[in-house]
Design a protein around this motif. Structure first.
Motif, PDB file in Angstrom:
ATOM      1  N   VAL A 249      -2.842   4.280  -6.331  1.00  0.00           N
ATOM      2  CA  VAL A 249      -2.212   5.504  -6.845  1.00  0.00           C
ATOM      3  C   VAL A 249      -2.444   5.633  -8.346  1.00  0.00           C
ATOM      4  O   VAL A 249      -2.615   4.643  -9.052  1.00  0.00           O
ATOM      5  CB  VAL A 249      -0.685   5.527  -6.566  1.00  0.00           C
ATOM      6  N   ASN A 250      -2.450   6.887  -8.794  1.00  0.00           N
ATOM      7  CA  ASN A 250      -2.414   7.198 -10.223  1.00  0.00           C
ATOM      8  C   ASN A 250      -0.950   7.203 -10.626  1.00  0.00           C
ATOM      9  O   ASN A 250      -0.128   7.834  -9.957  1.00  0.00           O
ATOM     10  CB  ASN A 250      -3.029   8.572 -10.493  1.00  0.00           C
ATOM     11  N   LEU A 251      -0.620   6.500 -11.690  1.00  0.00           N
ATOM     12  CA  LEU A 251       0.755   6.437 -12.165  1.00  0.00           C
ATOM     13  C   LEU A 251       0.979   7.487 -13.247  1.00  0.00           C
ATOM     14  O   LEU A 251       0.100   7.706 -14.086  1.00  0.00           O
ATOM     15  CB  LEU A 251       1.061   5.045 -12.727  1.00  0.00           C
ATOM     16  N   PRO A 252       2.140   8.133 -13.253  1.00  0.00           N
ATOM     17  CA  PRO A 252       2.423   9.121 -14.304  1.00  0.00           C
ATOM     18  C   PRO A 252       2.818   8.436 -15.615  1.00  0.00           C
ATOM     19  O   PRO A 252       2.849   7.203 -15.694  1.00  0.00           O
ATOM     20  CB  PRO A 252       3.599   9.900 -13.720  1.00  0.00           C
ATOM     21  N   LEU A 253       3.135   9.235 -16.594  1.00  0.00           N
ATOM     22  CA  LEU A 253       3.625   8.789 -17.907  1.00  0.00           C
ATOM     23  C   LEU A 253       2.591   7.961 -18.658  1.00  0.00           C
ATOM     24  O   LEU A 253       2.924   7.103 -19.479  1.00  0.00           O
ATOM     25  CB  LEU A 253       4.934   7.994 -17.771  1.00  0.00           C
ATOM     26  N   GLY A 254       1.319   8.178 -18.348  1.00  0.00           N
ATOM     27  CA  GLY A 254       0.253   7.469 -19.043  1.00  0.00           C
ATOM     28  C   GLY A 254       0.155   5.996 -18.700  1.00  0.00           C
ATOM     29  O   GLY A 254      -0.405   5.218 -19.465  1.00  0.00           O
ATOM     30  N   LEU A 255       0.679   5.600 -17.536  1.00  0.00           N
ATOM     31  CA  LEU A 255       0.679   4.184 -17.156  1.00  0.00           C
ATOM     32  C   LEU A 255      -0.590   3.761 -16.431  1.00  0.00           C
ATOM     33  O   LEU A 255      -0.732   2.601 -16.066  1.00  0.00           O
ATOM     34  CB  LEU A 255       1.911   3.870 -16.299  1.00  0.00           C
ATOM     35  N   GLY A 256      -1.510   4.679 -16.212  1.00  0.00           N
ATOM     36  CA  GLY A 256      -2.800   4.326 -15.623  1.00  0.00           C
ATOM     37  C   GLY A 256      -2.816   4.388 -14.104  1.00  0.00           C
ATOM     38  O   GLY A 256      -2.191   5.244 -13.496  1.00  0.00           O
ATOM     39  N   ARG A 257      -3.530   3.453 -13.506  1.00  0.00           N
ATOM     40  CA  ARG A 257      -3.699   3.390 -12.058  1.00  0.00           C
ATOM     41  C   ARG A 257      -3.265   2.027 -11.553  1.00  0.00           C
ATOM     42  O   ARG A 257      -3.286   1.056 -12.303  1.00  0.00           O
ATOM     43  CB  ARG A 257      -5.159   3.542 -11.672  1.00  0.00           C
ATOM     44  N   ALA A 258      -2.954   1.986 -10.262  1.00  0.00           N
ATOM     45  CA  ALA A 258      -2.574   0.700  -9.663  1.00  0.00           C
ATOM     46  C   ALA A 258      -2.948   0.693  -8.190  1.00  0.00           C
ATOM     47  O   ALA A 258      -2.868   1.717  -7.510  1.00  0.00           O
ATOM     48  CB  ALA A 258      -1.077   0.466  -9.808  1.00  0.00           C
ATOM     49  N   CYS A 259      -3.349  -0.466  -7.718  1.00  0.00           N
ATOM     50  CA  CYS A 259      -3.572  -0.686  -6.292  1.00  0.00           C
ATOM     51  C   CYS A 259      -2.553  -1.718  -5.840  1.00  0.00           C
ATOM     52  O   CYS A 259      -2.421  -2.779  -6.461  1.00  0.00           O
ATOM     53  CB  CYS A 259      -4.982  -1.193  -6.023  1.00  0.00           C
ATOM     54  N   LEU A 260      -1.823  -1.386  -4.794  1.00  0.00           N
ATOM     55  CA  LEU A 260      -0.805  -2.289  -4.262  1.00  0.00           C
ATOM     56  C   LEU A 260      -1.319  -2.899  -2.959  1.00  0.00           C
ATOM     57  O   LEU A 260      -1.740  -2.168  -2.060  1.00  0.00           O
ATOM     58  CB  LEU A 260       0.508  -1.542  -4.006  1.00  0.00           C
ATOM     59  N   PRO A 261      -1.292  -4.223  -2.865  1.00  0.00           N
ATOM     60  CA  PRO A 261      -1.776  -4.865  -1.647  1.00  0.00           C
ATOM     61  C   PRO A 261      -0.784  -4.658  -0.500  1.00  0.00           C
ATOM     62  O   PRO A 261       0.423  -4.563  -0.722  1.00  0.00           O
ATOM     63  CB  PRO A 261      -1.844  -6.345  -2.036  1.00  0.00           C
ATOM     64  N   LEU A 262      -1.323  -4.587   0.694  1.00  0.00           N
ATOM     65  CA  LEU A 262      -0.468  -4.495   1.866  1.00  0.00           C
ATOM     66  C   LEU A 262      -0.222  -5.905   2.377  1.00  0.00           C
ATOM     67  O   LEU A 262      -1.145  -6.725   2.423  1.00  0.00           O
ATOM     68  CB  LEU A 262      -1.120  -3.601   2.921  1.00  0.00           C
ATOM     69  N   PRO A 263       1.011  -6.235   2.748  1.00  0.00           N
ATOM     70  CA  PRO A 263       1.368  -7.625   3.057  1.00  0.00           C
ATOM     71  C   PRO A 263       0.880  -8.139   4.396  1.00  0.00           C
ATOM     72  O   PRO A 263       1.027  -9.293   4.696  1.00  0.00           O
ATOM     73  CB  PRO A 263       2.899  -7.596   3.015  1.00  0.00           C
ATOM     74  N   PHE A 264       0.325  -7.300   5.213  1.00  0.00           N
ATOM     75  CA  PHE A 264      -0.222  -7.743   6.484  1.00  0.00           C
ATOM     76  C   PHE A 264      -1.361  -6.811   6.845  1.00  0.00           C
ATOM     77  O   PHE A 264      -1.526  -5.767   6.235  1.00  0.00           O
ATOM     78  CB  PHE A 264       0.842  -7.773   7.581  1.00  0.00           C
ATOM     79  N   ASP A 265      -2.157  -7.236   7.804  1.00  0.00           N
ATOM     80  CA  ASP A 265      -3.326  -6.437   8.149  1.00  0.00           C
ATOM     81  C   ASP A 265      -2.938  -5.148   8.858  1.00  0.00           C
ATOM     82  O   ASP A 265      -2.413  -5.171   9.972  1.00  0.00           O
ATOM     83  CB  ASP A 265      -4.282  -7.237   9.034  1.00  0.00           C
ATOM     84  N   LEU A 266      -3.197  -4.065   8.180  1.00  0.00           N
ATOM     85  CA  LEU A 266      -3.081  -2.740   8.778  1.00  0.00           C
ATOM     86  C   LEU A 266      -4.501  -2.207   8.892  1.00  0.00           C
ATOM     87  O   LEU A 266      -5.311  -2.415   7.976  1.00  0.00           O
ATOM     88  CB  LEU A 266      -2.276  -1.797   7.879  1.00  0.00           C
ATOM     89  N   PRO A 267      -4.804  -1.535   9.967  1.00  0.00           N
ATOM     90  CA  PRO A 267      -6.154  -0.972  10.059  1.00  0.00           C
ATOM     91  C   PRO A 267      -6.390   0.027   8.931  1.00  0.00           C
ATOM     92  O   PRO A 267      -5.484   0.760   8.547  1.00  0.00           O
ATOM     93  CB  PRO A 267      -6.166  -0.264  11.416  1.00  0.00           C
ATOM     94  N   ASP A 268      -7.586   0.024   8.375  1.00  0.00           N
ATOM     95  CA  ASP A 268      -7.925   1.028   7.378  1.00  0.00           C
ATOM     96  C   ASP A 268      -7.674   2.402   7.978  1.00  0.00           C
ATOM     97  O   ASP A 268      -7.929   2.629   9.159  1.00  0.00           O
ATOM     98  CB  ASP A 268      -9.388   0.903   6.945  1.00  0.00           C
TER      99      ASP A 268
END
Length: 119
Positions: free
Chosen positions: A62-81
């Motif tokens: 996701v793109n973060l607001p307030l000028g905080l940039g971008r982030a990718c959050l890992p999923l804790p278990f295998d979910l199909p793409d």
């Protein structure tokens, strides 16, 4: 590995949430404040928006607001793409509704699976 797709939260939703956080302090003369009570200094977190995003490479980006940039959050278990994930943005504020950061919470099937706050 391909570049991840970054989902974005609505700027208007972020602005309205910031307005709501500042509303209790409307009309306060900040230059006249000599002491900040615990009730004023306590942090507040307001939900701004939830969006549906698609998982890919076992994460959600996701793109973060307030000028905080971008982030990718890992999923804790295998979910199909391609799994639909609900990403909810909350804005954290401090005294007088001043933003101090954001939190992103991910849900799958109504269950919270990840929460990360920035900064």
């Amino acid at each position: 590995m391909t570049e991840p797709e970054y989902a974005s939260f609505d700027d208007e939703a972020v602005s309205k949430t910031l307005e709501a956080a500042r509303q209790p302090y409307e009309g306060t003369d900040l230059t006249a404040v000599t002491e900040i009570s615990p009730a004023v200094s306590a942090g507040l977190e307001l939900r701004a928006q939830c969006i549906t995003v698609t998982s890919g490479n076992h994460r959600v980006c996701v793109n973060l607001p307030l000028g905080l940039g971008r982030a990718c959050l890992p999923l804790p278990f295998d979910l199909p793409d391609g799994t639909a994930v609900q990403a909810c943005l909350s804005i954290r504020t401090g005294p007088f509704g001043i933003p101090t950061g954001v939190c992103v919470t991910l849900f799958v099937g109504g269950e919270q699976i990840v929460r990360k706050c920035f900064p």
